[in-house]
Design a protein around this motif. Structure first.
Motif, PDB file in Angstrom:
ATOM      1  N   TYR A  91      10.769   4.601  -2.244  1.00  0.00           N
ATOM      2  CA  TYR A  91      10.217   3.554  -2.910  1.00  0.00           C
ATOM      3  C   TYR A  91      11.203   2.337  -3.249  1.00  0.00           C
ATOM      4  O   TYR A  91      10.828   1.137  -3.168  1.00  0.00           O
ATOM      5  CB  TYR A  91       9.600   3.991  -4.471  1.00  0.00           C
ATOM      6  CG  TYR A  91       8.926   3.009  -5.454  1.00  0.00           C
ATOM      7  CD1 TYR A  91       7.519   3.139  -5.095  1.00  0.00           C
ATOM      8  CD2 TYR A  91       9.579   2.283  -6.206  1.00  0.00           C
ATOM      9  CE1 TYR A  91       6.772   2.057  -5.730  1.00  0.00           C
ATOM     10  CE2 TYR A  91       8.961   1.340  -7.108  1.00  0.00           C
ATOM     11  CZ  TYR A  91       7.445   1.161  -6.952  1.00  0.00           C
ATOM     12  OH  TYR A  91       6.630   0.367  -7.662  1.00  0.00           O
ATOM     13  N   ARG A  92      12.245   2.590  -3.606  1.00  0.00           N
ATOM     14  CA  ARG A  92      13.230   1.469  -3.615  1.00  0.00           C
ATOM     15  C   ARG A  92      13.496   0.844  -2.460  1.00  0.00           C
ATOM     16  O   ARG A  92      13.713  -0.466  -2.269  1.00  0.00           O
ATOM     17  CB  ARG A  92      15.013   1.868  -4.202  1.00  0.00           C
ATOM     18  CG  ARG A  92      15.031   2.369  -5.563  1.00  0.00           C
ATOM     19  CD  ARG A  92      16.158   3.028  -5.629  1.00  0.00           C
ATOM     20  NE  ARG A  92      17.352   2.463  -5.396  1.00  0.00           N
ATOM     21  CZ  ARG A  92      18.389   1.834  -6.137  1.00  0.00           C
ATOM     22  NH1 ARG A  92      17.858   1.895  -7.767  1.00  0.00           N
ATOM     23  NH2 ARG A  92      19.315   1.181  -5.743  1.00  0.00           N
ATOM     24  N   GLU A  94       0.909  -1.068   0.065  1.00  0.00           N
ATOM     25  CA  GLU A  94       0.069   0.056  -0.229  1.00  0.00           C
ATOM     26  C   GLU A  94       0.732   1.307  -0.028  1.00  0.00           C
ATOM     27  O   GLU A  94       0.758   2.486  -0.802  1.00  0.00           O
ATOM     28  CB  GLU A  94      -0.858   0.084   1.416  1.00  0.00           C
ATOM     29  CG  GLU A  94      -1.901  -1.054   0.974  1.00  0.00           C
ATOM     30  CD  GLU A  94      -2.864  -1.200   2.355  1.00  0.00           C
ATOM     31  OE1 GLU A  94      -2.455  -0.708   3.357  1.00  0.00           O
ATOM     32  OE2 GLU A  94      -3.796  -1.964   2.402  1.00  0.00           O
ATOM     33  N   LEU A  95       2.053   1.205   0.794  1.00  0.00           N
ATOM     34  CA  LEU A  95       2.882   2.413   0.727  1.00  0.00           C
ATOM     35  C   LEU A  95       3.492   2.606  -0.529  1.00  0.00           C
ATOM     36  O   LEU A  95       3.746   3.815  -1.000  1.00  0.00           O
ATOM     37  CB  LEU A  95       3.991   2.304   1.955  1.00  0.00           C
ATOM     38  CG  LEU A  95       3.568   2.507   3.385  1.00  0.00           C
ATOM     39  CD1 LEU A  95       4.414   2.311   4.335  1.00  0.00           C
ATOM     40  CD2 LEU A  95       3.478   4.208   3.316  1.00  0.00           C
ATOM     41  N   MET A  96       3.903   1.411  -1.317  1.00  0.00           N
ATOM     42  CA  MET A  96       4.609   1.648  -2.428  1.00  0.00           C
ATOM     43  C   MET A  96       3.707   2.368  -3.497  1.00  0.00           C
ATOM     44  O   MET A  96       4.000   3.189  -4.285  1.00  0.00           O
ATOM     45  CB  MET A  96       5.095   0.080  -3.011  1.00  0.00           C
ATOM     46  CG  MET A  96       6.184  -0.370  -2.073  1.00  0.00           C
ATOM     47  SD  MET A  96       6.899  -2.258  -2.893  1.00  0.00           S
ATOM     48  CE  MET A  96       7.395  -1.423  -4.567  1.00  0.00           C
ATOM     49  N   ASN A  97       2.618   1.957  -3.522  1.00  0.00           N
ATOM     50  CA  ASN A  97       1.583   2.687  -4.452  1.00  0.00           C
ATOM     51  C   ASN A  97       1.321   4.003  -3.939  1.00  0.00           C
ATOM     52  O   ASN A  97       1.195   4.853  -4.857  1.00  0.00           O
ATOM     53  CB  ASN A  97       0.140   1.769  -4.418  1.00  0.00           C
ATOM     54  CG  ASN A  97      -0.110   0.397  -5.090  1.00  0.00           C
ATOM     55  OD1 ASN A  97       0.781   0.401  -5.841  1.00  0.00           O
ATOM     56  ND2 ASN A  97      -0.562  -0.412  -4.512  1.00  0.00           N
ATOM     57  N   GLU A 152      13.695   1.942 -12.540  1.00  0.00           N
ATOM     58  CA  GLU A 152      12.687   0.770 -12.661  1.00  0.00           C
ATOM     59  C   GLU A 152      13.540  -0.506 -13.175  1.00  0.00           C
ATOM     60  O   GLU A 152      12.915  -1.611 -12.974  1.00  0.00           O
ATOM     61  CB  GLU A 152      12.200   1.165 -13.934  1.00  0.00           C
ATOM     62  CG  GLU A 152      11.122   2.403 -13.893  1.00  0.00           C
ATOM     63  CD  GLU A 152      10.147   3.020 -14.690  1.00  0.00           C
ATOM     64  OE1 GLU A 152      10.284   2.512 -15.921  1.00  0.00           O
ATOM     65  OE2 GLU A 152       9.140   3.910 -14.583  1.00  0.00           O
ATOM     66  N   LEU A 153      14.695  -0.598 -13.683  1.00  0.00           N
ATOM     67  CA  LEU A 153      15.414  -1.702 -14.225  1.00  0.00           C
ATOM     68  C   LEU A 153      15.836  -2.389 -12.751  1.00  0.00           C
ATOM     69  O   LEU A 153      15.922  -3.775 -12.534  1.00  0.00           O
ATOM     70  CB  LEU A 153      16.829  -1.292 -14.669  1.00  0.00           C
ATOM     71  CG  LEU A 153      16.677  -1.068 -16.265  1.00  0.00           C
ATOM     72  CD1 LEU A 153      17.963  -0.493 -16.926  1.00  0.00           C
ATOM     73  CD2 LEU A 153      16.222  -2.477 -16.864  1.00  0.00           C
TER      74      LEU A 153
END
Length: 421
Positions: free
Chosen positions: A269-270, A210-213, A314-315
């Motif tokens: 996010y990472r 949820e936090l990532m989103n 993103e990679l």
């Protein structure tokens, strides 16, 4: 042209899935298919030289290194460059058993070196070596299970050392080998644990998802701060991470808002992705988690001179999440339903297509030492073999810093060991 050099490091574990040793596989793509003595010696020296360059203490963290030796390297002085306490030299099945070989093994044993017989088969010519080696490795993929059991029973009469089963790819083969008296194991089963597709997403994992989103779609720190403050465990981990050497911050932070401001949403996010993928403490998953982190970092490094900063991040997520299914024990499709991931990541993970797919395939091929695939996908992204090798070394070093004690526990991105060597 420079040398085409590649690196792999595969865990060897005990019956409880605890890390025992690594097999170090440094290869030159041309030498891998050549029988010329010069190339064989060069390949053997490459193994030893790269191990010395990295530093055995840092690379192994107290574990043993199993290193393949052909006849030329075994007879050379290079084998004495590595301290005996670090290595077990594997005598390849292509090395002829001669009085000269036996004398050389005896000489090296007096210096403290240990030996293993690789891909052992029951031939009389190998019998004189059995009292001189500490390990016998059996390729359990290339022969029927009953043949493996027969070989073990046959050589136990003359062998007081320990067995290692290679290419263990299923739970059934692992259990058969363990029940037959084999002490150590190596193979994809330990790098790719079985997928238990019926497992549900756990509450702690759901909070991270949820936090990532939220981080992806929201720039208001207040909306991210509130759910973090309600989760004591995540708050503690975030503060520990924000105050660690990994973030490079110059001042200590004491609140969630300070941590979010200092770290930034992209790094947050990472960090959440790492936390999600590496939080399972199961021994086998700890090894897979290290592979996932290394793979993500390798994909990121390969993209540094080719893509912008956002695509590099993103990679990293692509490589990291390529092992999410066995790590989280839920179907990848189910996981991706919970996450709002960019289309190129989904394309690479689900369909093996899109701009990130060659980077992921190159990373996977590097782990397997699949030189044909390495050359294919390195060409697809216009990457030299030297760059692949350097990126692999750097990704291993980065993973060591992030995971701390090798193989001892699952990765905790909140407690990296910065600067460890």
């Amino acid at each position: 042209m420079g040398k085409e050099t590649f690196l792999a490091r595969q865990p060897i574990v005990d019956a409880e899935h605890r890390l025992f040793a690594y097999e170090l596989l440094f290869r030159q793509s041309m030498a891998a298919v050549s029988a010329q003595i010069t190339n064989q010696l060069q390949a053997g020296v490459e193994v030893i030289g790269n191990t010395l360059c990295l530093g055995p203490d840092w690379l192994l963290h107290g574990r043993l290194a199993f290193i393949n030796l052909d006849e030329a390297t075994l007879m050379s002085d290079f084998v004495c460059l590595l301290p005996p306490r670090h290595v077990v030299y594997e005598i390849l099945e292509t090395v002829p058993v001669t009085p000269v070989l036996i004398a050389r093994i005896q000489e090296l044993r007096q210096l403290g070196y240990r030996f293993a017989l690789d891909d052992f088969v029951c031939l009389d010519e190998y019998r004189p070596l059995l009292p001189m080696v500490d390990f016998v490795k059996l390729d359990v993929l290339e022969q029927p299970p009953e043949k493996t059991v027969e070989i073990i029973a046959h050589i136990q009469l003359n062998f007081a050392g320990q067995f290692i089963a290679e290419k263990v790819e299923t739970r059934e083969m692992f259990e058969l080998c363990r029940n037959s008296g084999i002490q150590y194991f190596q193979g994809y089963y330990f790098a790719r644990p079985e997928n238990l597709a019926n497992k549900a997403i756990q509450p702690g994992q759901l909070a991270v998802l949820e936090l990532m989103n939220k981080v992806r779609v929201c720039e208001d720190l207040g909306e991210i701060e509130e759910p973090l403050r309600r989760n004591a465990a995540l708050t503690l981990r975030l503060l520990r991470y924000a105050n660690s050497a990994a973030t490079g911050l110059q001042q200590q932070v004491h609140t969630v808002r300070q941590a979010l401001t200092q770290v930034g949403l992209q790094t947050l996010y990472r960090w959440l992705a790492l936390l999600l993928i590496t939080a399972n403490p199961a021994p086998t998953n700890a090894l897979t988690a290290r592979t996932a982190v290394t793979r993500g970092r390798l994909c990121e490094l390969l993209g540094q001179s080719r893509l912008d900063r956002g695509a590099q991040d993103e990679l990293f997520i692509t490589g990291l999440f390529s092992l999410a299914e066995p790590l989280l024990e839920i179907p990848l499709a189910h996981l991706l339903e919970q996450l709002s991931m960019p289309a190129p990541i989904v394309q690479a993970l689900v369909h093996q297509t899109g701009p990130y797919a060659p980077f992921l395939k190159l990373a996977e091929a590097s782990e397997r030492s699949d030189f044909g695939q390495i050359a294919r996908y390195a060409g697809a992204i216009d990457c030299s073999p030297e760059e692949v090798n350097l990126a692999q070394l750097q990704s291993l070093a980065w993973t060591e810093e992030m995971t701390g004690e090798a193989g001892a526990a699952a990765v905790d991105p909140a407690t990296p060991k910065a600067g460890r060597r």
